[in-house]
Design a protein around this motif. Structure first.
Motif, short mmCIF file in Angstrom:
data_model
loop_
_atom_site.label_atom_id
_atom_site.label_comp_id
_atom_site.label_asym_id
_atom_site.label_seq_id
_atom_site.Cartn_x
_atom_site.Cartn_y
_atom_site.Cartn_z
N THR A 176 9.54 -28.85 15.83
CA THR A 176 9.55 -30.30 15.97
C THR A 176 10.46 -30.90 14.91
O THR A 176 10.79 -30.25 13.91
N ASN A 177 10.87 -32.12 15.12
CA ASN A 177 11.71 -32.79 14.13
C ASN A 177 10.98 -32.91 12.80
O ASN A 177 11.61 -32.89 11.75
N MET A 178 9.65 -33.01 12.87
CA MET A 178 8.86 -33.20 11.67
C MET A 178 8.99 -32.02 10.71
O MET A 178 9.06 -32.19 9.50
N ASN A 179 9.05 -30.79 11.23
CA ASN A 179 9.06 -29.63 10.34
C ASN A 179 10.35 -28.83 10.36
O ASN A 179 10.46 -27.83 9.66
N ARG A 180 11.30 -29.24 11.14
CA ARG A 180 12.55 -28.48 11.26
C ARG A 180 13.26 -28.34 9.92
O ARG A 180 13.73 -27.27 9.56
N GLU A 181 13.35 -29.41 9.15
CA GLU A 181 14.08 -29.38 7.88
C GLU A 181 13.38 -28.54 6.82
O GLU A 181 14.03 -27.82 6.07
N ILE A 182 12.05 -28.60 6.77
CA ILE A 182 11.33 -27.81 5.77
C ILE A 182 11.45 -26.32 6.11
O ILE A 182 11.64 -25.49 5.22
N ALA A 183 11.38 -25.98 7.39
CA ALA A 183 11.53 -24.58 7.79
C ALA A 183 12.94 -24.09 7.49
O ALA A 183 13.14 -22.97 7.00
N ARG A 184 13.92 -24.92 7.74
CA ARG A 184 15.32 -24.57 7.47
C ARG A 184 15.54 -24.35 5.98
O ARG A 184 16.17 -23.38 5.56
N ALA A 185 15.02 -25.27 5.16
CA ALA A 185 15.17 -25.15 3.71
C ALA A 185 14.48 -23.88 3.19
O ALA A 185 15.04 -23.18 2.33
N ALA A 186 13.30 -23.58 3.71
CA ALA A 186 12.58 -22.38 3.28
C ALA A 186 13.38 -21.13 3.65
O ALA A 186 13.54 -20.22 2.82
N ARG A 187 13.88 -21.08 4.88
CA ARG A 187 14.67 -19.92 5.30
C ARG A 187 15.94 -19.75 4.47
O ARG A 187 16.32 -18.64 4.12
N LEU A 188 16.61 -20.86 4.17
CA LEU A 188 17.83 -20.81 3.36
C LEU A 188 17.53 -20.27 1.96
O LEU A 188 18.28 -19.44 1.44
N TRP A 189 16.43 -20.75 1.35
CA TRP A 189 16.08 -20.28 0.02
C TRP A 189 15.78 -18.78 0.06
O TRP A 189 16.24 -18.03 -0.80
N LEU A 190 15.00 -18.37 1.05
CA LEU A 190 14.65 -16.96 1.18
C LEU A 190 15.89 -16.10 1.38
O LEU A 190 16.03 -15.03 0.77
N GLN A 191 16.80 -16.55 2.21
CA GLN A 191 18.03 -15.80 2.46
C GLN A 191 18.90 -15.75 1.21
O GLN A 191 19.42 -14.70 0.85
N ASN A 248 18.04 -15.93 -1.83
CA ASN A 248 17.43 -15.19 -2.92
C ASN A 248 17.03 -13.78 -2.54
O ASN A 248 16.24 -13.14 -3.24
N GLY A 249 17.56 -13.32 -1.43
CA GLY A 249 17.42 -11.90 -1.07
C GLY A 249 16.05 -11.46 -0.61
O GLY A 249 15.70 -10.30 -0.79
N SER A 250 15.28 -12.35 -0.04
CA SER A 250 13.97 -11.94 0.45
C SER A 250 14.15 -10.92 1.58
O SER A 250 14.99 -11.08 2.46
N THR A 251 13.36 -9.87 1.54
CA THR A 251 13.43 -8.84 2.58
C THR A 251 12.42 -9.09 3.67
O THR A 251 12.34 -8.34 4.63
N ASP A 252 11.63 -10.14 3.54
CA ASP A 252 10.60 -10.44 4.53
C ASP A 252 11.21 -11.14 5.72
O ASP A 252 12.02 -12.03 5.58
N ASP A 253 10.77 -10.74 6.90
CA ASP A 253 11.23 -11.39 8.13
C ASP A 253 10.06 -12.16 8.70
O ASP A 253 9.32 -11.64 9.52
N ALA A 254 9.86 -13.41 8.31
CA ALA A 254 8.76 -14.21 8.76
C ALA A 254 8.96 -14.73 10.16
O ALA A 254 8.00 -15.13 10.79
#
Length: 112
Positions: free
Chosen positions: A88-103, A105-111
């Motif tokens: 949803t538009n409500m959570n799209r940006e927070i999910a994107r920001a979380a994925r970008l940070w994880l990527q 910073n080398g997170s090996t987790d595939d959520a």
């Protein structure tokens, strides 16, 4: 003169992949469990850091809190939770920001 009549098969509607409700439930359960495990890991690391500080010790750069592992665990949980919520538009940006940070910073987790 005789003629043969050739009939063509009636076109069948295009079949689309559809998730059965039980598959959706299973996927949602796996996302929820993943989020819970990640939050448990973050809570454990936070409790450990708080315990060391309470005992008058200092946090070092190798502690999970300062090394970014707590944030990583929390963001993995965020991704799993937003997956269940949907794009949803409500959570799209927070999910994107979380994925970008994880990527980044080398997170090996595939959520996802």
């Amino acid at each position: 003169m005789s003629a043969d009549i050739v009939t063509f098969p009636v076109a069948v509607d295009e079949q689309r992949v559809r998730l059965v409700k039980s598959e959706i439930r299973d996927w949602q359960m796996s996302q929820i469990m993943h989020a819970g495990e990640s939050l448990d890991a973050a809570r454990l690391d936070l409790s450990s850091a708080a315990s060391r500080l309470h005992q008058s010790a200092e946090l070092s750069d190798s502690d999970a809190l300062l090394a970014g592992q707590v944030l990583e665990s929390a963001l993995i949980a965020v991704v799993s939770i937003t997956n269940v919520m949907g794009a949803t538009n409500m959570n799209r940006e927070i999910a994107r920001a979380a994925r970008l940070w994880l990527q980044a910073n080398g997170s090996t987790d595939d959520a996802g």
